[in-house]
Design a protein around this motif. Structure first.
Motif, PDB file in Angstrom:
ATOM      1  N   VAL A  19      42.388 -27.120  12.479  1.00 21.97           N
ATOM      2  CA  VAL A  19      41.364 -26.211  11.958  1.00 21.97           C
ATOM      3  C   VAL A  19      41.059 -25.114  12.975  1.00 21.97           C
ATOM      4  O   VAL A  19      40.961 -23.934  12.617  1.00 21.97           O
ATOM      5  CB  VAL A  19      40.089 -26.985  11.556  1.00 21.97           C
ATOM      6  N   CYS A  23      42.376 -22.367  10.695  1.00 23.47           N
ATOM      7  CA  CYS A  23      41.281 -22.126   9.741  1.00 23.47           C
ATOM      8  C   CYS A  23      39.928 -22.204  10.430  1.00 23.47           C
ATOM      9  O   CYS A  23      39.081 -23.027  10.058  1.00 23.47           O
ATOM     10  CB  CYS A  23      41.324 -23.158   8.609  1.00 23.47           C
ATOM     11  N   TRP A  25      37.406 -20.664  10.081  1.00 23.10           N
ATOM     12  CA  TRP A  25      36.323 -20.419   9.118  1.00 23.10           C
ATOM     13  C   TRP A  25      35.877 -21.704   8.412  1.00 23.10           C
ATOM     14  O   TRP A  25      34.792 -21.748   7.836  1.00 23.10           O
ATOM     15  CB  TRP A  25      36.781 -19.397   8.070  1.00 23.10           C
ATOM     16  N   ALA A  26      36.695 -22.745   8.444  1.00 27.24           N
ATOM     17  CA  ALA A  26      36.394 -23.983   7.707  1.00 27.24           C
ATOM     18  C   ALA A  26      35.279 -24.774   8.398  1.00 27.24           C
ATOM     19  O   ALA A  26      35.106 -24.697   9.613  1.00 27.24           O
ATOM     20  CB  ALA A  26      37.644 -24.843   7.587  1.00 27.24           C
ATOM     21  N   ASP A  27      34.560 -25.535   7.613  1.00 27.88           N
ATOM     22  CA  ASP A  27      33.496 -26.411   8.120  1.00 27.88           C
ATOM     23  C   ASP A  27      34.161 -27.630   8.774  1.00 27.88           C
ATOM     24  O   ASP A  27      34.566 -28.571   8.080  1.00 27.88           O
ATOM     25  CB  ASP A  27      32.584 -26.823   6.968  1.00 27.88           C
ATOM     26  N   VAL A  31      35.558 -31.252   7.180  1.00 21.94           N
ATOM     27  CA  VAL A  31      36.989 -31.588   7.212  1.00 21.94           C
ATOM     28  C   VAL A  31      37.203 -32.911   7.942  1.00 21.94           C
ATOM     29  O   VAL A  31      37.927 -33.794   7.457  1.00 21.94           O
ATOM     30  CB  VAL A  31      37.805 -30.449   7.859  1.00 21.94           C
ATOM     31  N   GLU A  60      42.692 -20.648   2.299  1.00 23.02           N
ATOM     32  CA  GLU A  60      42.675 -22.016   1.776  1.00 23.02           C
ATOM     33  C   GLU A  60      43.130 -23.011   2.835  1.00 23.02           C
ATOM     34  O   GLU A  60      44.065 -22.766   3.581  1.00 23.02           O
ATOM     35  CB  GLU A  60      43.603 -22.112   0.567  1.00 23.02           C
ATOM     36  N   LEU A  61      42.440 -24.141   2.875  1.00 21.44           N
ATOM     37  CA  LEU A  61      42.801 -25.267   3.732  1.00 21.44           C
ATOM     38  C   LEU A  61      42.939 -26.494   2.842  1.00 21.44           C
ATOM     39  O   LEU A  61      42.060 -26.757   2.015  1.00 21.44           O
ATOM     40  CB  LEU A  61      41.717 -25.518   4.782  1.00 21.44           C
ATOM     41  N   TRP A 113      39.608 -26.715   0.624  1.00 20.08           N
ATOM     42  CA  TRP A 113      38.476 -25.849   0.952  1.00 20.08           C
ATOM     43  C   TRP A 113      38.950 -24.414   0.789  1.00 20.08           C
ATOM     44  O   TRP A 113      40.075 -24.083   1.160  1.00 20.08           O
ATOM     45  CB  TRP A 113      38.013 -26.038   2.391  1.00 20.08           C
ATOM     46  N   ARG A 115      38.086 -20.319   1.645  1.00 18.75           N
ATOM     47  CA  ARG A 115      37.323 -19.435   2.525  1.00 18.75           C
ATOM     48  C   ARG A 115      36.372 -18.604   1.678  1.00 18.75           C
ATOM     49  O   ARG A 115      36.767 -18.025   0.677  1.00 18.75           O
ATOM     50  CB  ARG A 115      38.267 -18.525   3.296  1.00 18.75           C
TER      51      ARG A 115
END
Length: 120
Positions: A19, A23, A25-27, A31, A60-61, A113, A115
């Motif tokens: 991450v 990513c 930007w992901a929480d 995750v 997208e993750l 997830w 964005r």
């Protein structure tokens, strides 16, 4: 990451590194909780192998867990006296979307997830 060479802690650590690199930007907390729940359930409910995949595309993750158990997770009523039943509900509420895909030798659970658009 393929079992039995990993556990929940190493899966979480791998997810954190992925991450951060792909990513940011992901929480991360969400995750890592999903990764922990999916790997713990695979360890607890699957007699065979499991494999964790992390996939990043623009915006997208996806966290994908393949395992040898064909049965889909069954939501249970949470037991506040220590009997569990919280994990699957958490997975479904923390990810933007969750899919269960049957495979030739088991299933894939895919938590996704997206964005969020940046405020102008």
């Amino acid at each position: 990451m393929i079992s039995p060479y990993a556990d929940c802690a190493s899966a979480r650590d791998t997810a954190a590194r992925f991450v951060a690199e792909h990513c940011p930007w992901a929480d991360l907390d969400a995750v890592q909780l999903v990764v922990t729940e999916l790997t713990a359930n695979a360890l607890r409910h699957t007699e065979g192998w499991w494999r964790l995949r992390l996939c990043a595309e623009p915006g997208e993750l996806a966290v994908e867990l393949d395992d040898s158990e064909p049965a889909a997770p069954a939501p249970r009523k949470p037991d506040f006296s220590g009997g569990g039943g919280f994990g699957w509900h958490m997975v479904q509420s923390l990810a933007s979307r969750v899919e269960i895909l049957p495979t030739r030798v088991g299933k894939t659970i895919r938590a996704i997830w997206y964005r969020q658009a940046e405020a102008a």
